[in-house]
Design a protein around this motif. Structure first.
Motif: not given
Ligand SMILES: [Cu+2]
Length: 332
Positions: A123, A223, A110, A125
């Protein structure tokens, strides 16, 4: 704290010029783990509600996450990347790039970024290449000094959040921390916050999502949860990743409108909260400034009257437009 201060200052010195060559080979390695770190008798991380870290040989066992660029032998190292990309490695105790990670919250890595003025939260990935290099379309949406947090669990190790400063050159309009608020809007959604975070002890925080005055009761799992909450401490960007109570499919957790969290702030003061939630296939981020403890703590912005949704004090940005309000933002 002295160690953290030094390392933080050092991270500044290592600042990456975005899109330009990163001279990692031209500086002495400043962040190798100390051969003999003083032992911390207290132990126990506060960042992820996780287990204590008995047997750590790091001095940082009592610190919140994200303050260190190197901890327990693991070091976050940005690497060269083409314009528009961000790339990094995590090197392990053997000095080599780590390639084995455990999945946590659906992902092995993350990456959270925010400017040092707490604007521009993202945020994302990244994808890992076989050599352990993580790459992602750059979430650094415009000029400024950004803090990049890598939140991961190396296989065989403990959960870690390492942080590094990354500078994106350009004209920067600094932003004061928005005043504390209990309601914010993002992309047509209103998110309200109930509960008061406390320094040094756990408090319940409940976030409620509505749209057009109607509670949203069909939040989508993101998530593995109906919401993800990150808190960053004003002043040093100490990182707290807080997980909600319950999870989708457990037979008791409803998909909104409320998402509840237990959070413990490491100290009194101001924090910026970022709630990621998914609805209609889109992940959005609702942001709040909150104060743990005394509202007159240093660094706490004065609330001017009663903040209401949509005031400048409570604006948020959809994840897809995290550079909102900052001139010259963009991914190019
Ligand atoms: Cu993530």
């Amino acid at each position: 704290m002295n160690t953290a201060t030094k390392l933080s200052g050092f991270a500044l010195g290592l600042a990456v010029v975005f899109g330009a060559t990163y001279g990692v080979g031209r500086v002495a390695d400043p962040v190798s783990p100390p051969a003999e770190a003083p032992h911390d008798a207290g132990g126990g991380h506060g960042d992820d509600g996780g287990a204590g870290h008995s047997g750590d040989n790091g001095a940082a066992a009592h610190l919140p996450g994200g303050l260190l660029v190197s901890d327990r032998g693991y070091t976050l190292r940005p690497v060269d990347a083409p314009a528009g990309q961000f790339a990094f490695q995590v090197t392990g105790p053997d000095g080599r790039a780590v390639t084995a990670y455990d999945v946590a919250h659906d992902k092995r890595m993350h990456l959270i970024v925010a400017r040092r003025d707490l604007s521009g939260f993202r945020h994302v990935h990244p994808e890992m290449a076989p050599d352990g290099t993580w790459r992602v379309d750059s979430p650094l949406a415009g000029p400024g000094v950004w803090r990049a947090f890598a939140d991961f669990t190396p296989t065989g190790g403990e959960a870690l959040t390492l942080g590094v400063d990354v500078t994106v050159p350009g004209a920067l309009t600094g932003r004061p921390l928005p005043a504390p608020a209990t309601s914010t809007t993002v992309d047509g959604y209103t998110v309200t916050l109930a509960g008061a975070p406390q320094p040094g002890r756990t408090a319940e925080l409940t976030l409620s999502v509505s749209r057009g005055g109607a509670p949203v009761t069909d939040l989508e799992p993101y998530l593995g949860a109906y919401g993800h909450l990150v808190a960053l401490r004003q002043g040093d960007l100490a990182y707290l990743h807080v997980h909600p109570h319950g999870e989708p499919g457990d037979g008791r957790t409803r998909p909104g409108p409320e998402v509840s969290f237990s959070a413990e702030m490491p100290s009194a003061g101001a924090y910026r909260l970022y709630l990621d939630f998914k609805h209609g296939g889109v992940v959005r981020t609702a942001e709040f400034t909150v104060v743990a403890g005394s509202p007159t703590a240093p660094g706490v912005p004065a609330a001017t009257g009663t903040p209401t949704a949509g005031t400048p004090a409570a604006t948020s940005s959809p994840t897809a437009d995290a550079g909102h309000g900052v001139p010259g933002h963009g991914h190019d």
